[in-house]
Write a protein that holds these residues in place. Structure first.
Motif, mmCIF file in Angstrom:
data_model
loop_
_atom_site.group_PDB
_atom_site.id
_atom_site.type_symbol
_atom_site.label_atom_id
_atom_site.label_comp_id
_atom_site.label_asym_id
_atom_site.label_seq_id
_atom_site.Cartn_x
_atom_site.Cartn_y
_atom_site.Cartn_z
ATOM 1 N N SER A 70 2.421 -5.238 -6.439
ATOM 2 C CA SER A 70 2.595 -4.337 -5.305
ATOM 3 C C SER A 70 4.087 -4.166 -5.005
ATOM 4 C CB SER A 70 1.888 -4.905 -4.068
ATOM 5 O OG SER A 70 2.269 -4.204 -2.902
ATOM 6 N N ARG A 87 1.650 5.091 -8.280
ATOM 7 C CA ARG A 87 1.277 5.364 -6.899
ATOM 8 C C ARG A 87 -0.202 5.112 -6.649
ATOM 9 N NH1 ARG A 87 2.886 11.265 -5.814
ATOM 10 N NH2 ARG A 87 1.997 11.472 -7.904
ATOM 11 N N ARG A 88 -0.488 4.478 -5.493
ATOM 12 C CA ARG A 88 -1.873 4.159 -5.097
ATOM 13 C C ARG A 88 -2.666 3.639 -6.298
ATOM 14 N NH1 ARG A 88 -4.584 8.680 -1.386
ATOM 15 N NH2 ARG A 88 -6.159 7.030 -1.377
ATOM 16 N N LEU A 146 -6.330 -1.210 -5.187
ATOM 17 C CA LEU A 146 -6.899 -1.384 -3.854
ATOM 18 C C LEU A 146 -6.960 -2.858 -3.507
ATOM 19 C CD1 LEU A 146 -8.244 -0.138 -1.364
ATOM 20 C CD2 LEU A 146 -10.442 -0.332 -2.573
ATOM 21 N N TRP A 152 -4.789 0.622 -0.150
ATOM 22 C CA TRP A 152 -4.191 0.973 -1.436
ATOM 23 C C TRP A 152 -2.711 0.606 -1.472
ATOM 24 C CZ3 TRP A 152 -6.849 2.391 -5.600
ATOM 25 C CH2 TRP A 152 -8.142 2.881 -5.426
ATOM 26 N N HIS A 153 -2.298 0.094 -2.628
ATOM 27 C CA HIS A 153 -0.900 -0.279 -2.820
ATOM 28 C C HIS A 153 -0.307 0.494 -3.993
ATOM 29 C CE1 HIS A 153 -0.374 -4.228 -0.485
ATOM 30 N NE2 HIS A 153 -1.554 -3.747 -0.135
ATOM 31 N N ASP A 154 0.926 0.968 -3.801
ATOM 32 C CA ASP A 154 1.724 1.416 -4.940
ATOM 33 C C ASP A 154 2.130 0.164 -5.719
ATOM 34 O OD1 ASP A 154 1.501 3.905 -3.827
ATOM 35 O OD2 ASP A 154 3.615 4.073 -3.250
#
Length: 202
Positions: A155, A177-178, A181, A186-188
């Motif tokens: 992340s 990007r995104r 989860l 949601w994390h980049d």
């Protein structure tokens, strides 16, 4: 339909021999997981920081032993390779201490690619355990086994993992990007990579 290129790493390159222990330094060793390590796995996934960056948890030693069995089986199926990071027994010490875990997952031997992952127990943090363990695993995978590319993703909010990647010779290549989860949404994800024949120091 035949392939136009041969497998980068021939089938059986891993499974035809026992999973090795890998020396890191005088005070660290990577060794295959054992059923007796289950309490250390439960302790790790009880840690809020480890839970925050992972997608599952182990609540009981039975669950941890199931995970360990899966990690052991992954070597034989050549789908993963998992090691416990330990402080070996020393003269007069009489005990071995599990400090963390490093692994190669998402193995694709035919194309010579894999993804590195790791965690370190709270008591072992701040001692350079993760970068030294990841560096040793990468050297073994790239130089001895012949993987062409190792990836490490985390992340963008996990600055500690970003520092581990840099210290381990994994260059930052970009942001997905995104991409994953987590429990909090949601994390980049930062994508790092280290290539065979590349200078680990940049």
């Amino acid at each position: 339909m035949p392939y136009l290129v041969p497998p980068h790493i021939p089938p059986g390159r891993l499974a035809d021999s026992a999973q090795p222990a890998l020396a890191v330094a005088d005070d660290l060793l990577l060794r295959p997981w054992r059923r007796a390590d289950a309490p250390a796995v439960v302790a790790a996934f009880a840690d809020p920081a480890i839970q925050h960056w992972h997608l599952r948890r182990a609540d009981t030693e039975d669950e941890a032993r199931d995970w360990i069995k899966q990690w052991q089986d992954a070597w034989n199926s050549e789908t993963g390779a998992h090691w416990a990071v330990v402080r070996p027994e020393r003269a007069g010490d009489g005990r071995e201490e599990v400090l963390g875990r490093v692994s190669l997952r998402s193995l694709v031997p035919t194309t010579g690619m894999a993804e590195c992952s790791y965690w370190v127990l709270p008591a072992a943090r701040g001692r350079g355990v993760a970068p030294r363990a990841v560096s040793s695993l990468a050297r073994w995978a790239l130089d001895e086994i012949g993987f062409e590319r190792l990836e490490l993703a985390h992340s963008v909010l996990n600055q500690r993992s970003c520092r581990v990647a840099a210290k381990s010779g994994f260059a930052l290549e970009g942001t997905r990007r995104r991409s994953l989860l987590h429990a909090d949404g949601w994390h980049d994800m930062h994508l790092h990579a280290r290539l065979r024949g590349e200078d680990a120091n940049g």
